[in-house]
Design a protein around this motif. Structure first.
Motif, PDB file in Angstrom:
ATOM      1  N   UNK A  68       0.834  -1.207   0.000  1.00  0.00           N
ATOM      2  CA  UNK A  68       0.000   0.000   0.000  1.00  0.00           C
ATOM      3  C   UNK A  68       0.866   1.254   0.000  1.00  0.00           C
ATOM      4  N   UNK A  69       1.955   1.233   0.759  1.00  0.00           N
ATOM      5  CA  UNK A  69       2.869   2.390   0.807  1.00  0.00           C
ATOM      6  C   UNK A  69       3.542   2.598  -0.552  1.00  0.00           C
ATOM      7  N   UNK A  70       3.922   1.516  -1.219  1.00  0.00           N
ATOM      8  CA  UNK A  70       4.543   1.629  -2.542  1.00  0.00           C
ATOM      9  C   UNK A  70       3.542   2.177  -3.566  1.00  0.00           C
ATOM     10  N   UNK A 113     -15.438  16.242   7.151  1.00  0.00           N
ATOM     11  CA  UNK A 113     -13.978  16.178   7.086  1.00  0.00           C
ATOM     12  C   UNK A 113     -13.523  16.038   5.638  1.00  0.00           C
ATOM     13  N   UNK A 114     -12.266  16.390   5.425  1.00  0.00           N
ATOM     14  CA  UNK A 114     -11.649  16.278   4.103  1.00  0.00           C
ATOM     15  C   UNK A 114     -10.479  15.317   4.191  1.00  0.00           C
ATOM     16  N   UNK A 115     -10.274  14.588   3.109  1.00  0.00           N
ATOM     17  CA  UNK A 115      -9.180  13.626   3.027  1.00  0.00           C
ATOM     18  C   UNK A 115      -8.410  13.913   1.741  1.00  0.00           C
ATOM     19  N   UNK A 116      -7.137  14.274   1.881  1.00  0.00           N
ATOM     20  CA  UNK A 116      -6.292  14.576   0.723  1.00  0.00           C
ATOM     21  C   UNK A 116      -5.601  13.299   0.274  1.00  0.00           C
ATOM     22  N   UNK A 141       1.571   6.579  -6.947  1.00  0.00           N
ATOM     23  CA  UNK A 141       0.442   7.410  -7.370  1.00  0.00           C
ATOM     24  C   UNK A 141       0.597   8.863  -6.950  1.00  0.00           C
ATOM     25  N   UNK A 142       1.477   9.122  -5.988  1.00  0.00           N
ATOM     26  CA  UNK A 142       1.720  10.492  -5.541  1.00  0.00           C
ATOM     27  C   UNK A 142       2.302  11.373  -6.622  1.00  0.00           C
ATOM     28  N   UNK A 143       2.814  10.762  -7.686  1.00  0.00           N
ATOM     29  CA  UNK A 143       3.399  11.519  -8.795  1.00  0.00           C
ATOM     30  C   UNK A 143       2.346  11.997  -9.791  1.00  0.00           C
ATOM     31  N   UNK A 144       1.083  11.605  -9.592  1.00  0.00           N
ATOM     32  CA  UNK A 144       0.034  11.953 -10.541  1.00  0.00           C
ATOM     33  C   UNK A 144      -0.883  13.026  -9.947  1.00  0.00           C
ATOM     34  N   UNK A 145      -2.169  12.843 -10.026  1.00  0.00           N
ATOM     35  CA  UNK A 145      -3.147  13.852  -9.611  1.00  0.00           C
ATOM     36  C   UNK A 145      -3.395  13.832  -8.109  1.00  0.00           C
ATOM     37  N   UNK A 154      -2.226  11.600   1.637  1.00  0.00           N
ATOM     38  CA  UNK A 154      -0.970  12.301   1.373  1.00  0.00           C
ATOM     39  C   UNK A 154      -0.086  12.340   2.620  1.00  0.00           C
ATOM     40  N   UNK A 155      -0.697  12.311   3.820  1.00  0.00           N
ATOM     41  CA  UNK A 155       0.075  12.347   5.061  1.00  0.00           C
ATOM     42  C   UNK A 155       0.489  10.959   5.546  1.00  0.00           C
ATOM     43  N   UNK A 156       0.189   9.912   4.756  1.00  0.00           N
ATOM     44  CA  UNK A 156       0.594   8.562   5.111  1.00  0.00           C
ATOM     45  C   UNK A 156      -0.407   7.782   5.943  1.00  0.00           C
ATOM     46  N   UNK A 157      -1.465   8.443   6.380  1.00  0.00           N
ATOM     47  CA  UNK A 157      -2.498   7.764   7.166  1.00  0.00           C
ATOM     48  C   UNK A 157      -3.438   6.983   6.235  1.00  0.00           C
TER      49      UNK A 157
END
Length: 128
Positions: free
Chosen positions: A9-11, A47-50, A16-20, A82-85
């Protein structure tokens, strides 16, 4: 040998962090009295989730069969924010999303979850 799905999941999230980037909006609940349990329920604020992922288009076949609308967006969402949670699983027809400044309703959510742990969510987004 057992797969370390948290590491997978972390990988996936890193790739995917390089995209949108996407923001998911989870509505709150008003709280109140629950007659079934005879208890007060605390209100929960919205609440919002980035998150991050990449967007794709649906096939002409899917559109022609009426499975999706022509302007629907297919979005592959990492299961980590985005924060790893961990990203909570979005709820179709309840949560909304903002992608590239445009608002969308979440119409469908398909988790990819080997061994019961989500590593990716496939979202069907429909422009508001």
């Amino acid at each position: 040998m057992a797969e370390d799905w948290a590491a997978v999941a972390a990988e996936v999230a890193e790739a995917l962090g390089e995209f949108s980037e996407i923001t998911l909006h989870q509505p709150g609940t008003p709280g109140g009295y629950d007659q079934m349990t005879d208890t007060e329920i605390d209100p929960v604020p919205p609440s919002e989730h980035k998150g991050s992922g990449f967007q794709d288009v649906y096939s002409a076949f899917s559109i022609a069969q009426g499975l999706v609308e022509a302007n629907d967006v297919r979005f592959f969402l990492a299961s980590l924010k985005k924060n790893g949670q961990p990203m909570p699983q979005p709820v179709p027809d309840n949560w909304t999303a903002t992608l590239d400044g445009q608002g969308y309703a979440i119409k469908r959510v398909e988790p990819t979850q080997p061994a019961g742990m989500p590593v990716l969510f496939e979202l069907q987004l429909r422009r508001n």
